[in-house]
Motif scaffolding. Structure first.
Motif: not given
Length: 390
Positions: A128-129, A132, A136, A159
């Motif tokens: 998930r990180r 993310q 971005r 995500l």
């Protein structure tokens, strides 16, 4: 809590195990009365008294009689019955061992499932990180025409999928903890944290053979005990061929003052070897001998089947270890490096986000396959430990 602590809690607090303790005490209490005799019989009435309005002499008036009678069992029957009842208490002790083996196996599996879930959720947080970060970057690049809008949407979708996987794993962790608390007879919502550094290792039994299983497996020992118990019951039935005794005393006080007081003492002996009475216990003995032979055959078949299953699991666990070793040392590290390179290339604007997402998905899928394989490996270890009752 470590696994040994959880198993100790289950052994001391699980209600189903406590029930066996009560059943053992029940049999022990029953054993205390094994040597009891039948209650004595007493009576009172008239003896040889004529009906009214009949001609009779003084000595024909009859008498008032008091009677007492006591059955005296054969001592050999009492001893045989006591020995048989002693075996029944041991039956519940062995039943408790069988039940604990099942609960121990269930607790191990839940504990291992929690270990897998903790490893899985760690991978999912990392995935998930990464997504993310990719989302971005895609949102930053799009206004400068360095990325496409569909890449932003694709990253957003992946995500959301990662969030769903996290939610599912967190739900599984709660379920496993509730089940473990129930086994320990604790409130379902009691706080429970496990030792995530616990190392699961497979140690094959060096001297595994049918003799080891016969001495170790509680269900096999239970079956052997049932044979022993039935033999004790046969011995008890054989004692039925021995006689029982009865003692009777009668005291008569005549209604005539001219007649003396009288008494009768009778000793009686049963004759159980009479053909019409011996059929009952002889047929029971014959039937139980056949049952014992059937149980011996079942025991032999069970030992052979258990030994074959255990050896088969040893072989399969060896293959699983090699597969897991490949995942840990080759497959996952290579895919992780591939994703790192893809992310670096994307940051340098040398690769599309779609290709990075493909590398991310490949790593995630492989990690999930790895944890699934690890879970199967742990489950088979649990089954192996249960089969050899270690």
């Amino acid at each position: 809590m470590g696994l040994p602590q959880i198993l100790a809690e289950i052994e001391s607090n699980n209600p189903s195990l406590k029930a066996y303790d009560s059943q053992v005490k029940s049999q022990e209490a029953r054993l205390e009365g094994a040597g009891a005799w039948m209650a004595p019989m007493v009576g009172a009435g008239t003896f040889m008294t004529p009906y009214p309005r009949q001609m009779m002499s003084e000595e024909d008036k009859g008498a008032f009689m008091i009677s007492a009678e006591q059955d005296i069992p054969n001592p050999a029957k009492i001893i045989a019955k006591r020995k048989y009842l002693e075996t029944l208490a041991e039956t519940y002790t062995l039943g408790k061992s069988e039940r604990f083996n099942e609960l121990r196996s269930r607790a191990r599996q839940l504990y291992f499932d929690l270990l897998i879930a903790s490893k899985r959720i760690k991978f999912q947080h990392e995935g998930r990180r990464i997504m993310q970060t990719m989302k971005r970057l895609a949102e930053i690049r799009y206004p400068y025409n360095q990325g496409r809008l569909n890449e932003v949407f694709r990253a957003e979708g992946r995500l959301a999928e990662a969030e769903n996987m996290l939610i599912m794993t967190e739900g599984q962790i709660r379920t496993y903890k509730i089940a473990l608390n129930a086994l320990m007879n604790r409130p379902a919502t009691a706080v429970l944290e496990i030792d995530t550094n616990y190392k699961v290792s497979f140690l094959p039994m060096a001297q595994l053979d049918s003799s080891y299983l016969a001495e170790t497996r509680s269900d096999i020992r239970h079956m052997q005990h049932n044979i022993h118990s039935m033999q004790a019951n046969i011995n008890q039935m054989k004692q039925e061929a021995k006689p029982d005794f009865r003692l009777r005393f009668d005291h008569m006080s005549s209604y005539s003052a001219m007649m003396p007081k009288q008494f009768t003492v009778m000793g009686m002996l049963s004759i159980p070897i009479a053909p019409w009475s011996s059929k009952m216990y002889k047929s029971e003995i014959k039937s139980m001998n056949f049952e014992i032979e059937a149980m011996r055959q079942q025991k032999t078949a069970m030992l052979s089947e258990m030994l074959g299953m255990a050896k088969s699991m040893e072989s399969e666990l060896g293959s699983m270890e090699k597969q897991l070793d490949n995942y840990e040392k080759k497959i996952i590290p290579v895919l992780k490096k591939s994703l790192d390179v893809s992310m670096l290339s994307y940051q340098e604007n040398k690769m599309d986000l779609a290709m990075v997402i493909d590398s991310w998905e490949a790593l995630n899928m492989t990690r999930m396959n790895y944890t699934d394989a690890l879970q199967r490996y742990y489950k088979m270890i649990t089954e192996y430990e249960k089969s050899i009752e270690r």
